[in-house]
Design a protein around this motif. Structure first.
Motif, short mmCIF file in Angstrom:
data_model
loop_
_atom_site.label_atom_id
_atom_site.label_comp_id
_atom_site.label_asym_id
_atom_site.label_seq_id
_atom_site.Cartn_x
_atom_site.Cartn_y
_atom_site.Cartn_z
N ARG A 264 0.85 -1.20 0.00
CA ARG A 264 0.00 0.00 0.00
C ARG A 264 0.88 1.25 0.00
N GLY A 265 0.62 2.12 -0.95
CA GLY A 265 1.38 3.36 -1.05
C GLY A 265 2.56 3.30 -2.00
N LEU A 266 2.83 2.13 -2.59
CA LEU A 266 3.93 2.02 -3.55
C LEU A 266 3.69 3.00 -4.70
N THR A 267 4.62 3.92 -4.88
CA THR A 267 4.42 5.02 -5.83
C THR A 267 5.61 5.12 -6.78
N ALA A 268 5.33 5.25 -8.07
CA ALA A 268 6.35 5.53 -9.07
C ALA A 268 6.21 6.98 -9.51
N LYS A 269 7.23 7.49 -10.18
CA LYS A 269 7.25 8.88 -10.62
C LYS A 269 7.31 8.94 -12.14
N GLY A 270 6.29 9.57 -12.72
CA GLY A 270 6.09 9.42 -14.15
C GLY A 270 6.45 10.59 -15.05
N LEU A 271 6.76 10.24 -16.29
CA LEU A 271 6.76 11.14 -17.42
C LEU A 271 5.55 10.80 -18.27
N LEU A 272 4.80 11.82 -18.70
CA LEU A 272 3.54 11.62 -19.41
C LEU A 272 3.74 11.82 -20.91
N PHE A 273 3.16 10.92 -21.68
CA PHE A 273 3.24 10.99 -23.14
C PHE A 273 1.85 10.92 -23.74
N GLU A 274 1.48 11.90 -24.54
CA GLU A 274 0.29 11.77 -25.38
C GLU A 274 0.73 11.07 -26.66
N ILE A 275 0.07 9.98 -26.98
CA ILE A 275 0.50 9.17 -28.12
C ILE A 275 -0.65 8.94 -29.09
N GLU A 276 -0.31 8.51 -30.28
CA GLU A 276 -1.29 8.22 -31.30
C GLU A 276 -1.86 6.81 -31.09
N PRO A 277 -3.14 6.58 -31.44
CA PRO A 277 -3.74 5.25 -31.23
C PRO A 277 -2.97 4.13 -31.91
N ASP A 278 -2.38 4.40 -33.07
CA ASP A 278 -1.64 3.35 -33.78
C ASP A 278 -0.48 2.81 -32.96
N PHE A 279 0.06 3.66 -32.08
CA PHE A 279 1.20 3.21 -31.28
C PHE A 279 0.80 2.08 -30.33
N LEU A 280 -0.37 2.23 -29.70
CA LEU A 280 -0.83 1.18 -28.79
C LEU A 280 -1.15 -0.11 -29.51
N ALA A 281 -1.44 -0.01 -30.80
CA ALA A 281 -1.78 -1.21 -31.58
C ALA A 281 -0.55 -1.96 -32.07
N LEU A 282 0.64 -1.38 -31.91
CA LEU A 282 1.85 -2.05 -32.38
C LEU A 282 2.11 -3.33 -31.61
N PRO A 283 2.64 -4.35 -32.25
CA PRO A 283 3.09 -5.53 -31.51
C PRO A 283 4.19 -5.14 -30.52
N THR A 284 4.28 -5.87 -29.42
CA THR A 284 5.23 -5.54 -28.37
C THR A 284 6.65 -5.42 -28.91
N GLU A 285 7.03 -6.30 -29.81
CA GLU A 285 8.40 -6.28 -30.32
C GLU A 285 8.72 -5.03 -31.13
#
Length: 262
Positions: free
Chosen positions: A175-196
């Motif tokens: 409980r409380g485990l927190t990471a510190k982020g950089l935020l990226f606005e990305i295009e939908p096609d990027f999320l559709a890419l295969p992991t590799e």
């Protein structure tokens, strides 16, 4: 159940599958030889036991390629795996450390190096195809983001752990485990890419952000990174299926209404 069952281990999974389920420094060193990473100075990254030669940690990497790796140590084991998963970003961090190193300072550090170290240890990349979701994160609007907009978070956002200290903590999340982020606005096609394909492209983009955000005229400070309580990510713990989970203001704090993104 595997130690690496959490979906947040996804960036390291191709490497973890090649290794025993233990912080085996010799196996890690062999993996680095099979998949070499080379610095701009022509040095091949090697994971080796610490040496007392008086050089700063990052300067040693840049000059010799040697990454201090304590034998059978989880923290250093995950650091090595992040080198394999995000080589361009780790090289950018090292290069920025060396450029900012000031031996005349008591510890050779300063604001730039503090920010770089903070992200290197506990950083997370937060991707979204919808900028309004990133705005909710910046506003610390936890319930609106993770309850009201939960379905959108699941389809339009991704959370990619970078920090090796955070990977170590994910072995036994609390409980409380927190990471510190950089935020990226990305295009939908990027999320559709295969992991590799997605992984090396994210590495390239993140390396560019390191150069931009930490080595520019106004470098980021640790407090400029976006806090993210990891157990609030939908599905990361069964408990957060209950909207009341986010009423825990010790874990989901109102924040300072300020964060960094694009």
């Amino acid at each position: 159940m595997s130690l690496y069952a959490s979906p947040l281990f996804a960036p390291l999974r191709p490497w973890l599958e090649r290794l025993p389920e233990a912080p085996d420094s010799l196996a890690l060193a062999a993996l680095a030889e099979a998949f070499p990473v080379t610095t701009e100075t022509g040095q091949t990254i090697r994971f080796a036991p610490p040496v007392a030669d008086g050089r700063a940690y990052e300067c040693r990497i840049w000059e010799s390629g040697q990454v201090e790796t304590r034998p059978d140590n989880w923290h250093d084991f995950f650091n090595g795996l992040v080198w394999l998963a995000f080589p361009l970003t780790k090289l950018a961090i090292t290069r920025s450390h060396v450029a900012a190193f000031r031996p005349t300072q008591a510890d050779g550090r300063g604001m730039v190096r503090d920010g770089l170290t903070h992200f290197d240890e506990c950083g997370i990349v937060i991707l979204s195809t919808r900028p309004e979701l990133l705005e909710l994160l910046r506003a610390f609007a936890w319930k609106e983001l993770f309850v009201t907009r939960r379905a959108e978070v699941e389809t339009c956002m991704r959370f990619v752990v970078f920090g090796h200290a955070t990977y170590e903590q994910l072995l036994a999340p609390f409980r409380g485990l927190t990471a510190k982020g950089l935020l990226f606005e990305i295009e939908p096609d990027f999320l559709a890419l295969p992991t590799e394909q997605q992984q090396p492209e994210l590495d390239r983009r993140l390396a560019a952000r390191i150069e931009q955000d930490f080595a520019g005229a106004t470098p980021l400070r640790p407090r400029d990174l976006q806090p993210l309580p990891l157990l609030g990510i939908p599905g990361l713990t069964p408990d957060n299926a209950d909207p009341a989970y986010y009423d825990d203001t010790w874990q989901f704090r109102p924040g300072r209404r300020q964060a960094v993104g694009v």
